[in-house]
Design a protein around this motif. Structure first.
Motif, PDB file in Angstrom:
ATOM      1  N   TYR A  41     -13.514  10.951   2.795  1.00 57.98           N
ATOM      2  CA  TYR A  41     -12.314  11.757   3.050  1.00 57.98           C
ATOM      3  C   TYR A  41     -12.120  12.764   1.909  1.00 57.98           C
ATOM      4  N   LEU A  42     -12.335  12.310   0.686  1.00 53.95           N
ATOM      5  CA  LEU A  42     -12.170  13.187  -0.478  1.00 53.95           C
ATOM      6  C   LEU A  42     -13.222  14.291  -0.525  1.00 53.95           C
ATOM      7  N   LYS A 126       1.727  20.925  -9.323  1.00 56.10           N
ATOM      8  CA  LYS A 126       1.667  19.482  -9.544  1.00 56.10           C
ATOM      9  C   LYS A 126       2.474  18.683  -8.519  1.00 56.10           C
ATOM     10  N   VAL A 127       3.576  19.231  -8.056  1.00 48.71           N
ATOM     11  CA  VAL A 127       4.374  18.535  -7.029  1.00 48.71           C
ATOM     12  C   VAL A 127       3.579  18.441  -5.732  1.00 48.71           C
ATOM     13  N   LYS A 128       2.958  19.555  -5.336  1.00 51.23           N
ATOM     14  CA  LYS A 128       2.150  19.545  -4.107  1.00 51.23           C
ATOM     15  C   LYS A 128       0.936  18.634  -4.261  1.00 51.23           C
ATOM     16  N   LEU A 129       0.349  18.605  -5.450  1.00 50.31           N
ATOM     17  CA  LEU A 129      -0.768  17.704  -5.692  1.00 50.31           C
ATOM     18  C   LEU A 129      -0.316  16.247  -5.555  1.00 50.31           C
ATOM     19  N   SER A 130       0.883  15.953  -6.035  1.00 50.56           N
ATOM     20  CA  SER A 130       1.438  14.599  -5.898  1.00 50.56           C
ATOM     21  C   SER A 130       1.595  14.228  -4.425  1.00 50.56           C
ATOM     22  N   ILE A 131       2.000  15.176  -3.613  1.00 48.95           N
ATOM     23  CA  ILE A 131       2.143  14.927  -2.170  1.00 48.95           C
ATOM     24  C   ILE A 131       0.772  14.675  -1.542  1.00 48.95           C
ATOM     25  N   LYS A 136      -2.994  10.549   0.670  1.00 50.27           N
ATOM     26  CA  LYS A 136      -4.231   9.767   0.539  1.00 50.27           C
ATOM     27  C   LYS A 136      -3.931   8.276   0.408  1.00 50.27           C
ATOM     28  N   SER A 137      -2.855   7.952  -0.255  1.00 50.07           N
ATOM     29  CA  SER A 137      -2.469   6.539  -0.397  1.00 50.07           C
ATOM     30  C   SER A 137      -2.185   5.926   0.966  1.00 50.07           C
ATOM     31  N   PHE A 138      -1.463   6.665   1.798  1.00 48.97           N
ATOM     32  CA  PHE A 138      -1.166   6.179   3.153  1.00 48.97           C
ATOM     33  C   PHE A 138      -2.439   6.061   3.989  1.00 48.97           C
TER      34      PHE A 138
END
Length: 158
Positions: A41-42, A126-131, A136-138
């Motif tokens: 996926y990555l 950085k905020v969008k990267l966090s999203i 990816k966590s989900f």
């Protein structure tokens, strides 16, 4: 690419894998499919991000090989195994651990990687990267849930 950069890339891949000696065969068998799925996926995400100019890697390892290869097949893949080992089945804990680790990477690790000239954010803050990390966590957790539903022996044979 300088010799020290090549060494850093090699260490980024190899060092996390040394911890696999301590993870256990059953854990590896159970969670490796999900971790490999996320690595694939990555790779797809990396190709997409390259086209959208989300981030920039000043050099690549080899032509047609994503520069983030060492991150994907080093800390990310191995980190996914460890996180799943200790948090799978406890979604709130899983989410909390991922948010902490992803935030640490986004706000501290990325700063260091930029300083050494490995990567820079371009069209992604950085905020969008966090999203992106949260999504990816989900995806990883969802894959593992589905995987264990359709391949119950992977869990029950442990």
């Amino acid at each position: 690419m300088y010799k020290k950069d090549k060494l850093l890339m090699i260490l980024m891949i190899i060092l996390p894998w040394l911890s696999i000696l301590f993870i256990g065969k059953k854990t590896l068998k159970r969670f490796l499919p999900g971790s490999i799925f996320m690595s694939l996926y990555l790779i797809a995400e990396g190709r997409f991000a390259e086209k959208k100019k989300w981030w920039w890697f000043p050099y690549s390892i080899k032509p047609n090989v994503l520069a983030e290869f060492p991150l994907i097949f080093g800390p990310f893949l191995v980190g996914s195994l460890w996180i799943l080992k200790y948090t799978f089945g406890k979604f709130n804990l899983y989410l909390l651990v991922n948010i902490i680790i992803d935030s640490f990477f986004t706000y501290f690790g990325l700063k260091w990687l930029k300083k050494i000239g490995y990567v820079s954010l371009i069209r992604l803050n950085k905020v969008k990267l966090s999203i992106v990390f949260l999504i990816k966590s989900f995806v990883l957790y969802g894959f593992q849930v589905v995987y264990e539903r359709y391949f119950p022996l992977s869990k029950n044979s442990l």
